[in-house]
Design an enzyme around this catalytic site. Structure first.
Site, mmCIF file in Angstrom:
data_model
loop_
_atom_site.group_PDB
_atom_site.id
_atom_site.type_symbol
_atom_site.label_atom_id
_atom_site.label_comp_id
_atom_site.label_asym_id
_atom_site.label_seq_id
_atom_site.Cartn_x
_atom_site.Cartn_y
_atom_site.Cartn_z
ATOM 1 N N THR A 179 0.830 -1.202 0.000
ATOM 2 C CA THR A 179 0.000 0.000 0.000
ATOM 3 C C THR A 179 0.869 1.259 0.000
ATOM 4 O O THR A 179 1.983 1.235 0.523
ATOM 5 C CB THR A 179 -0.872 -0.026 1.272
ATOM 6 O OG1 THR A 179 -1.714 -1.162 1.195
ATOM 7 C CG2 THR A 179 -1.701 1.222 1.437
ATOM 8 N N GLY A 231 -0.608 -2.472 5.988
ATOM 9 C CA GLY A 231 -0.442 -3.705 6.749
ATOM 10 C C GLY A 231 -1.600 -4.653 6.578
ATOM 11 O O GLY A 231 -2.348 -4.584 5.595
ATOM 12 N N GLY A 233 -4.805 -5.633 6.573
ATOM 13 C CA GLY A 233 -6.001 -4.804 6.571
ATOM 14 C C GLY A 233 -7.077 -5.252 7.529
ATOM 15 O O GLY A 233 -7.723 -4.416 8.181
HETATM 16 N N1 GLY Z 1 -3.560 -2.660 3.977
HETATM 17 C C1 GLY Z 1 -4.026 -2.941 2.682
HETATM 18 C C2 GLY Z 1 -5.074 -3.942 2.652
HETATM 19 O O1 GLY Z 1 -5.197 -4.744 3.577
HETATM 20 O O2 GLY Z 1 -5.804 -3.967 1.683
#
Ligand code: GLY
Length: 313
Positions: A179, A231, A233
Site C-alpha cells: 500500500t 499492513g 487490513g
Molecule cells: N492494507 C491494505 C489492505 O489490507 O488492503
C-alpha cells in the site's frame, strides 16, 4: 517571527523486506522512487500549497510506479483483476472521500478526492464509483496499464501454495504490504492524509481492506494528527488504527510516536503486522511499524529529507 512550518511523510508499504533479499540496485530504485514522491509533495508545501495537494501529488507518483501495490503494479485478485481502493481526508473539517473495487481509474487517489469534493458522499464502490469517475472526467486506464508480470507471478505462486496446502495460505507469501500513502502539514497548519492500494494478492469475494476505510487505514483531524496505514487490513480495521492514534493524541495528549507505537502494539497483539506514518500539528513526521521494513520517507521545512527501507536505519 518563526519561519513557516510544513512537513510530509510517505510510505510505500511495510513487510518482510530484508537486506539480503534485495540487491543494491533494487534498494537504490526504491529509494529513488520514494525520494521522487517525497520531493513532489515537499515542493507543494514549500510553495505554500495545501496539505491535500501535497498528499495527492506524492500518491499519484507512487500509484504510477509499478514497484508499489497501488494503481499501476497493483496486486491481482483471485480472478486476475486489479481492484483498487483509495481514501483521502482533510483535517480542516474532517471531510473525507473514498472508493473501493475500481478497475479503470488511473489514479484512485484522485477519485477519492473527487468523491470528497464533488459528491455528497464519503465512500463509493465498484460500478457506481467508476460511473462517478467518468462523470468527473478522471483519467481512465485499461487493464494493461495496471497489470505487471511480477504481480501475475505472485498470484500464480499464491494459488499453487493454496492448492498444495489444501486452501490454506490466503495471503502474499512474503507479506509485503505494498500500500502507498502520504500525510502532510501545510504552512497554514492544516493536516491531510491519503492512502491507496491494490489490497492483497488473491483477495476474493469483494474483499475490502483498511485503506479506503476512514478511521482504519486513513484519518486526518487538525486537532490531533494525520495518519496513513499499511499492513494486515483485516486487523487494522478491527483496531480502527488511524482514528485510534488521533484519538489518543487528542484526548490523552500522547505524542505521535507514543500513540502510534501503542496502537501498532495492539495490532501486533491481535496477530497483525504493518505500520503507519503520522503528521502532527507540531510539525513532526513520525513512523511506527512492527515489520522488518517499511518503504518510507519524510521531509520538513527545517531541511529534513530522508528515505529508508529497513527497520534498523
Ligand atoms: N492494507 C491494505 C489492505 O489490507 O488492503
Amino acid at each position: 517571527m518563526t519561519s513557516p512550518q510544513w512537513s510530509i511523510a510517505i510510505h510505500g508499504g511495510a513487510g518482510t523486506m530484508a537486506r539480503e533479499r534485495m540487491s543494491d540496485e533494487q534498494q537504490a530504485e526504491y529509494r529513488a522512487a520514494l525520494a521522487t514522491a517525497l520531493d513532489a509533495g515537499s515542493a507543494v508545501l514549500a510553495g505554500g500549497g495545501s496539505a491535500l495537494d501535497a498528499v495527492e501529488a506524492a500518491i499519484v507518483l507512487l500509484e504510477d510506479d509499478p514497484r508499489f501495490n497501488a494503481g499501476r503494479g497493483a496486486v491481482f485478485t483471485y480472478e486476475g483483476v486489479n481492484e483498487l481502493d483509495a481514501s483521502i481526508m482533510d483535517g480542516r473539517d474532517r471531510l473525507a472521500g473514498a472508493a473501493t473495487g475500481v478497475t479503470t481509474v488511473k489514479n484512485p487517489i484522485r477519485l477519492a478526492r473527487a468523491v470528497m469534493e464533488h459528491s455528497p458522499h464519503v465512500f463509493l464502490s465498484r460500478e457506481g464509483a467508476e460511473t462517478f469517475a467518468r462523470e468527473q472526467e478522471l483519467e481512465q486506464a485499461g487493464p494493461e496499464w495496471f497489470a505487471t508480470p511480477e504481480r501475475r507471478r505472485q498470484l500464480e505462486e499464491l494459488k499453487a501454495r493454496q492448492t498444495e496446502g489444501g486452501g490454506l495460505g490466503w495471503f502474499d507469501a512474503d507479506l509485503k504490504y505494498g500500500t502507498v500513502g502520504a500525510v502532510a502539514l501545510d504552512q497554514v497548519g492544516h493536516l491531510a492524509a491519503g492512502t491507496s492500494t491494490g489490497g492483497l494478492t488473491g483477495k476474493r469475494w469483494g474483499r475490502i481492506g483498511d485503506s479506503p476505510i476512514i478511521g482504519a487505514g486513513n484519518y486526518a483531524d487538525d486537532r490531533s494528527c494525520a495518519v496513513s496505514a499499511t499492513g494486515a487490513g483485516e486487523v487494522f480495521i478491527r483496531v480502527n488504527v488511524a482514528a485510534q492514534i488521533c484519538t489518543r493524541m487528542h484526548l490523552l495528549g500522547e505524542s505521535a510516536q507514543v500513540a502510534a507505537d501503542h496502537v501498532i502494539g495492539e495490532v501486533g497483539q491481535l496477530g497483525g503486522d504493518g505500520g503507519v506514518i503520522v503528521a502532527a500539528p507540531d510539525g513532526s513526521a513520525t513512523f511506527s511499524f512492527n515489520t522488518p521494513g517499511m518503504y518510507r520517507g519524510r521531509a520538513d521545512a527545517g531541511g529534513l529529507r530522508e528515505v529508508a527501507i529497513f527497520a534498523d536505519e
